[in-house]
Scaffold this active site. Sequence first.
Site, short mmCIF file in Angstrom:
data_model
loop_
_atom_site.label_atom_id
_atom_site.label_comp_id
_atom_site.label_asym_id
_atom_site.label_seq_id
_atom_site.Cartn_x
_atom_site.Cartn_y
_atom_site.Cartn_z
N TRP A 1 30.60 -48.92 -46.43
CA TRP A 1 29.27 -49.46 -46.20
C TRP A 1 28.48 -48.71 -45.13
CZ3 TRP A 1 30.08 -50.04 -41.21
CH2 TRP A 1 31.38 -50.34 -40.80
N SER B 1 38.70 -46.31 -44.54
CA SER B 1 39.71 -46.36 -43.49
C SER B 1 40.99 -45.66 -43.94
CB SER B 1 40.02 -47.81 -43.15
OG SER B 1 40.56 -48.45 -44.30
N GLU C 1 38.38 -39.01 -47.59
CA GLU C 1 37.57 -38.81 -46.38
C GLU C 1 37.79 -40.03 -45.51
OE1 GLU C 1 35.96 -36.13 -45.75
OE2 GLU C 1 35.77 -35.19 -47.71
N LEU C 2 38.72 -39.95 -44.56
CA LEU C 2 39.12 -41.14 -43.82
C LEU C 2 38.57 -41.14 -42.40
CD1 LEU C 2 42.73 -41.19 -45.30
CD2 LEU C 2 40.63 -42.14 -46.25
N CYS D 1 32.28 -42.04 -39.21
CA CYS D 1 33.62 -41.45 -39.16
C CYS D 1 33.69 -40.31 -38.16
CB CYS D 1 34.06 -41.00 -40.55
SG CYS D 1 32.86 -40.04 -41.44
#
Length: 457
Positions: free
Chosen positions: A133, A210, A231-232, A265
């Site tokens: 989000w 996450s 893509e964490l 991130c």
Amino acid sequence: EDMSYTAINPFNGETIREFPTTSDAEVEQALEKADYFYHTAKQQPSTERAAQLEKLAQEFAAHNEKYARLLTTNMGKLITQARSEVKKNVEFAMYYVKNGPAALKPIPYNNVPEKKAHVEFSSIGAVLSVEPWNFPYTQIMRVFAPNFIIGNPVLLKHASIVPECAQAFEDACNKVGIPEGAFKNLFINYNQVNRIIADPRVQGVALTGSENAGRKIAAEAGKNLKKSTMELGGTDVCIVLNDADLKAAVDGAVSARLNNSGQVCTAAKRYIVQSGIYDDFLAGISTAFAARKLGDPLDAQTTLGPLSSKSAQKALHEQVEKVLAGGAQVLWGDTSLPQGPGALFNPLIISGMTPENPMYDTELFGPVAQIYKAETEKEILKIANNSCYGLGGAIYSQNIAHAKELASHIETGQVAINQPLTSYPELPFGGVKNSGYGRELSEMGIHEFVNAKTILN
Ligand code: NDP
């Protein structure tokens, strides 16, 4: 499994709209249409899709305010930053409009003696996009734009708290004539996600989110032998050397931590500051944090909006309590939770984080900065690389050549010098270690979900 896709304004707690969930029959229909698009797109040139993608970009550009307001009301992004996200969404699309077809041109390989060969790139099937989000439109566009140019249909499972944004993206596609089956938003639960990953019509999964979600989705993808990109999270450093331009470092460090209420991130989650500039830097960031005005993200005077949801507020508050119980200290700020129905969170600067702290490797997703003082560059690198994550980072120094050298020793997928790290459609974006694998954006992003087929004669 119960799942609710409900938009709730995180500033005032008001429910805006609840969406009906997608049934299994509707999922099957979406897969059929996706598969139809996959086969028909194979007969058409990518330049035709580039022209259609340009129309989608124009739609977002022409109605920036409408799309921006949905970001602000669904997840609390400051309206000015929401407008910027819609602009970036246009830029991401336009990059692939202009460069996508060329990036798919065959590559000759004439290096085998007495043979000729080339590699051509073609579509592989539907890609499932699981998105968070924090940047509701651009997270979709990073996956949709390159895959649409290739001819891979995209199925979206967006975060359950931003359903209006997910729906708006699909409505925009339909409005401008993106072919049926090329993009479909699904309000689905985790079991349905797993079944989609297992379906043979789906050949890839792209996730941003996450580490925990990444482990689960990557495991499903692996079990089904599907390619995935992850893509964490990250605990990016912002390194400030003694020779840094103090004002540039303070401005960059503060915006890199507080942008999007700290929910990025690649946010600067750990400031590592050399001792000679430490006191001045700390004074500078404390003043800048104090100047932030917490409040309604639709109000142009507000400079720090709420977190994305009440549950995000509660989770971050509990994480901060554990960080402090683990031995860290609040250097600046107020740890109390603002009262009321909203998800506001006071900014904090924390020091004394040690590898022994049980929260050491936790991504704090909000306006909470950690600061470290270090003497030597060896110490700086040790702190920087002592992380389970490896996403990005920034270095402030007036000696650019030296900063570049230091950047080479940082174990992350990207490092910015004398500026906050941000994504450009022209540049690869992604991480190493627990920050995931694969790259989005640039020509690398369009080569993730392709069949690179070698043809030899
Ligand atoms: P998640 O990573 O859980 O959510 C990201 C997306 O993955 C959402 O669409 C979510 O759906 C989906 N998802 C999560 N678990 C599964 C699963 N097992 N199967 C299928 N889909 C799944 O983020 P949260 O919103 O829960 O945020 C928690 C924390 O994650 C944050 O505090 C932050 O630390 C980190 N985060 C990091 C981001 C980054 O960019 N680095 C972005 C977002 C979060 P649903 O919403 O329905 O649960």
